[in-house]
Motif scaffolding. Sequence first.
Motif, PDB file in Angstrom:
ATOM      1  N   GLN A 149      43.852  -8.236  97.787  1.00  0.00           N
ATOM      2  CA  GLN A 149      43.914  -6.783  97.892  1.00  0.00           C
ATOM      3  C   GLN A 149      43.346  -6.087  96.662  1.00  0.00           C
ATOM      4  OE1 GLN A 149      48.130  -6.401  98.354  1.00  0.00           O
ATOM      5  NE2 GLN A 149      48.126  -7.065 100.490  1.00  0.00           N
ATOM      6  N   ARG A 150      43.575  -6.702  95.497  1.00  0.00           N
ATOM      7  CA  ARG A 150      43.170  -6.040  94.257  1.00  0.00           C
ATOM      8  C   ARG A 150      42.972  -7.076  93.155  1.00  0.00           C
ATOM      9  NH1 ARG A 150      47.600  -3.610  93.205  1.00  0.00           N
ATOM     10  NH2 ARG A 150      48.173  -4.491  91.183  1.00  0.00           N
ATOM     11  N   VAL A 151      42.041  -6.776  92.248  1.00  0.00           N
ATOM     12  CA  VAL A 151      41.866  -7.580  91.043  1.00  0.00           C
ATOM     13  C   VAL A 151      42.054  -6.656  89.848  1.00  0.00           C
ATOM     14  CG1 VAL A 151      40.353  -9.069  89.698  1.00  0.00           C
ATOM     15  CG2 VAL A 151      40.229  -9.117  92.193  1.00  0.00           C
ATOM     16  N   ASP A 152      43.050  -6.957  89.026  1.00  0.00           N
ATOM     17  CA  ASP A 152      43.284  -6.191  87.803  1.00  0.00           C
ATOM     18  C   ASP A 152      42.552  -6.860  86.656  1.00  0.00           C
ATOM     19  OD1 ASP A 152      44.924  -4.383  89.113  1.00  0.00           O
ATOM     20  OD2 ASP A 152      46.738  -5.554  88.725  1.00  0.00           O
ATOM     21  N   VAL A 153      41.782  -6.069  85.925  1.00  0.00           N
ATOM     22  CA  VAL A 153      41.008  -6.585  84.793  1.00  0.00           C
ATOM     23  C   VAL A 153      41.442  -5.838  83.537  1.00  0.00           C
ATOM     24  CG1 VAL A 153      38.715  -6.989  83.834  1.00  0.00           C
ATOM     25  CG2 VAL A 153      39.046  -6.995  86.328  1.00  0.00           C
ATOM     26  N   LEU A 154      41.858  -6.587  82.523  1.00  0.00           N
ATOM     27  CA  LEU A 154      42.206  -5.994  81.240  1.00  0.00           C
ATOM     28  C   LEU A 154      41.268  -6.543  80.185  1.00  0.00           C
ATOM     29  CD1 LEU A 154      44.019  -4.251  79.444  1.00  0.00           C
ATOM     30  CD2 LEU A 154      45.549  -6.221  79.199  1.00  0.00           C
ATOM     31  N   VAL A 155      40.485  -5.655  79.581  1.00  0.00           N
ATOM     32  CA  VAL A 155      39.548  -6.031  78.521  1.00  0.00           C
ATOM     33  C   VAL A 155      40.116  -5.504  77.207  1.00  0.00           C
ATOM     34  CG1 VAL A 155      37.179  -5.894  77.686  1.00  0.00           C
ATOM     35  CG2 VAL A 155      37.632  -5.815  80.140  1.00  0.00           C
ATOM     36  N   SER A 156      40.364  -6.377  76.246  1.00  0.00           N
ATOM     37  CA  SER A 156      40.964  -5.953  74.989  1.00  0.00           C
ATOM     38  C   SER A 156      40.155  -6.452  73.801  1.00  0.00           C
ATOM     39  CB  SER A 156      42.415  -6.443  74.886  1.00  0.00           C
ATOM     40  OG  SER A 156      42.483  -7.843  75.034  1.00  0.00           O
ATOM     41  N   HIS A 157      40.265  -5.696  72.715  1.00  0.00           N
ATOM     42  CA  HIS A 157      39.540  -6.021  71.478  1.00  0.00           C
ATOM     43  C   HIS A 157      40.525  -6.236  70.353  1.00  0.00           C
ATOM     44  CE1 HIS A 157      36.587  -5.897  68.252  1.00  0.00           C
ATOM     45  NE2 HIS A 157      37.295  -4.947  67.664  1.00  0.00           N
ATOM     46  N   ALA A 197      29.814  -2.570  85.912  1.00  0.00           N
ATOM     47  CA  ALA A 197      28.902  -3.028  86.962  1.00  0.00           C
ATOM     48  C   ALA A 197      28.764  -4.553  86.927  1.00  0.00           C
ATOM     49  CB  ALA A 197      27.540  -2.364  86.791  1.00  0.00           C
ATOM     50  N   HIS A 198      28.716  -5.100  85.710  1.00  0.00           N
ATOM     51  CA  HIS A 198      28.636  -6.559  85.554  1.00  0.00           C
ATOM     52  C   HIS A 198      29.894  -7.224  86.119  1.00  0.00           C
ATOM     53  CE1 HIS A 198      27.391 -10.364  83.771  1.00  0.00           C
ATOM     54  NE2 HIS A 198      28.609 -10.489  83.242  1.00  0.00           N
ATOM     55  N   LEU A 199      31.050  -6.615  85.853  1.00  0.00           N
ATOM     56  CA  LEU A 199      32.310  -7.128  86.369  1.00  0.00           C
ATOM     57  C   LEU A 199      32.311  -7.181  87.896  1.00  0.00           C
ATOM     58  CD1 LEU A 199      35.069  -5.391  84.208  1.00  0.00           C
ATOM     59  CD2 LEU A 199      34.864  -7.844  84.608  1.00  0.00           C
ATOM     60  N   GLU A 200      31.921  -6.086  88.505  1.00  0.00           N
ATOM     61  CA  GLU A 200      31.937  -6.013  89.962  1.00  0.00           C
ATOM     62  C   GLU A 200      31.021  -7.064  90.586  1.00  0.00           C
ATOM     63  OE1 GLU A 200      31.011  -2.044  91.043  1.00  0.00           O
ATOM     64  OE2 GLU A 200      32.861  -1.201  90.213  1.00  0.00           O
ATOM     65  N   SER A 201      29.880  -7.288  89.939  1.00  0.00           N
ATOM     66  CA  SER A 201      28.954  -8.300  90.447  1.00  0.00           C
ATOM     67  C   SER A 201      29.557  -9.701  90.342  1.00  0.00           C
ATOM     68  CB  SER A 201      27.640  -8.223  89.666  1.00  0.00           C
ATOM     69  OG  SER A 201      26.768  -9.272  90.036  1.00  0.00           O
ATOM     70  N   LYS A 202      30.181  -9.989  89.211  1.00  0.00           N
ATOM     71  CA  LYS A 202      30.761 -11.312  88.983  1.00  0.00           C
ATOM     72  C   LYS A 202      31.982 -11.559  89.866  1.00  0.00           C
ATOM     73  CE  LYS A 202      28.550 -13.442  85.514  1.00  0.00           C
ATOM     74  NZ  LYS A 202      28.184 -14.885  85.511  1.00  0.00           N
ATOM     75  N   LEU A 203      32.839 -10.539  89.977  1.00  0.00           N
ATOM     76  CA  LEU A 203      34.095 -10.715  90.700  1.00  0.00           C
ATOM     77  C   LEU A 203      33.910 -10.766  92.205  1.00  0.00           C
ATOM     78  CD1 LEU A 203      36.519  -8.475  88.621  1.00  0.00           C
ATOM     79  CD2 LEU A 203      35.998 -10.899  88.370  1.00  0.00           C
ATOM     80  N   ALA A 204      32.714 -10.489  92.690  1.00  0.00           N
ATOM     81  CA  ALA A 204      32.450 -10.587  94.126  1.00  0.00           C
ATOM     82  C   ALA A 204      32.689 -12.015  94.629  1.00  0.00           C
ATOM     83  CB  ALA A 204      31.024 -10.152  94.431  1.00  0.00           C
ATOM     84  N   LYS A 205      32.603 -13.011  93.723  1.00  0.00           N
ATOM     85  CA  LYS A 205      32.823 -14.409  94.108  1.00  0.00           C
ATOM     86  C   LYS A 205      34.269 -14.655  94.546  1.00  0.00           C
ATOM     87  CE  LYS A 205      29.391 -16.047  90.739  1.00  0.00           C
ATOM     88  NZ  LYS A 205      29.179 -16.886  89.526  1.00  0.00           N
ATOM     89  N   VAL A 212      40.411  -2.935  89.541  1.00  0.00           N
ATOM     90  CA  VAL A 212      40.992  -1.967  88.607  1.00  0.00           C
ATOM     91  C   VAL A 212      40.738  -2.471  87.186  1.00  0.00           C
ATOM     92  CG1 VAL A 212      43.085  -0.775  87.885  1.00  0.00           C
ATOM     93  CG2 VAL A 212      42.751  -1.353  90.297  1.00  0.00           C
ATOM     94  N   VAL A 213      40.006  -1.702  86.408  1.00  0.00           N
ATOM     95  CA  VAL A 213      39.611  -2.113  85.059  1.00  0.00           C
ATOM     96  C   VAL A 213      40.298  -1.223  84.024  1.00  0.00           C
ATOM     97  CG1 VAL A 213      37.687  -2.557  83.499  1.00  0.00           C
ATOM     98  CG2 VAL A 213      37.366  -2.798  85.974  1.00  0.00           C
ATOM     99  N   ALA A 214      40.869  -1.832  83.010  1.00  0.00           N
ATOM    100  CA  ALA A 214      41.498  -1.100  81.909  1.00  0.00           C
ATOM    101  C   ALA A 214      41.052  -1.706  80.588  1.00  0.00           C
ATOM    102  CB  ALA A 214      43.019  -1.148  82.037  1.00  0.00           C
ATOM    103  N   GLY A 215      41.007  -0.889  79.554  1.00  0.00           N
ATOM    104  CA  GLY A 215      40.629  -1.356  78.223  1.00  0.00           C
ATOM    105  C   GLY A 215      41.746  -1.132  77.237  1.00  0.00           C
ATOM    106  N   ARG A 216      41.932  -2.080  76.338  1.00  0.00           N
ATOM    107  CA  ARG A 216      42.924  -1.953  75.274  1.00  0.00           C
ATOM    108  C   ARG A 216      42.209  -2.046  73.934  1.00  0.00           C
ATOM    109  NH1 ARG A 216      47.190  -6.551  75.106  1.00  0.00           N
ATOM    110  NH2 ARG A 216      48.083  -5.468  76.901  1.00  0.00           N
ATOM    111  N   HIS A 217      42.276  -1.003  73.147  1.00  0.00           N
ATOM    112  CA  HIS A 217      41.589  -0.926  71.847  1.00  0.00           C
ATOM    113  C   HIS A 217      40.074  -1.019  72.010  1.00  0.00           C
ATOM    114  CE1 HIS A 217      45.585  -1.372  70.319  1.00  0.00           C
ATOM    115  NE2 HIS A 217      45.682  -2.653  70.627  1.00  0.00           N
ATOM    116  N   THR A 218      39.582  -0.668  73.183  1.00  0.00           N
ATOM    117  CA  THR A 218      38.142  -0.701  73.415  1.00  0.00           C
ATOM    118  C   THR A 218      37.802   0.161  74.621  1.00  0.00           C
ATOM    119  OG1 THR A 218      36.226  -2.163  73.720  1.00  0.00           O
ATOM    120  CG2 THR A 218      38.213  -2.694  74.969  1.00  0.00           C
TER     121      THR A 218
END
Length: 211
Positions: A35-43, A18-26, A4-10
Amino acid sequence: MEIVVAGRHTEVSPRYRAHLESKLAKIEQLAPRAQRVDVLVSHEPNPRQSGNSERVELTVVDKGPVIRAEACADDAYAALDVALGRLLERLRRARDRRKDHRNHTPLTPVDVRPPAAEPPAPPEREPGEDGVTETVLGDSPVLIREKVHRAEPMTVDDALYEMELVGHDFFLFVDAETAQPAVAYRRRGWSYGVIKLDVPVVTSGSSRAVS
């Protein structure tokens, strides 16, 4: 495993997702039950913070304790690499603890002296987050954020362990031995402290302290 990906101010571009999904496969290699990986990308728009303008926060939701890591950099891709490295290290630690739980050595020493300064507040979250309420203090501009967590009684050792997994400098918990509310906090080096609350209980017009 859901991501689950969310952005704050971006805005999070399809390429970055797509880059995230490839990296987080590890993550599945170390946490197959995740069960889930929450990703918050903020600027951070402040030009004075340009060196740390991009922040990535990763939170793994599993059947066990929540495991979290974050990092800042001048580029979202670099911030992801650092945050993921920290997260994988914490996942390895959790996996090793499960394998060798009986021989686990407590992360002591622990003392009960109060900290020299107040511990830093937890990282901010977006309004509307589950379990979060916001109230204004009277007519003042002070905004109070409140979040309620479900607390399972645990030992001091387990509290220190979970504090390390989320990368915080303090951890609230209920002591399994005394049933007292308590906070574990980081001191210098590998030293920790614990503060417990002795909560008075009022019965039949009188009060007594919980022992």
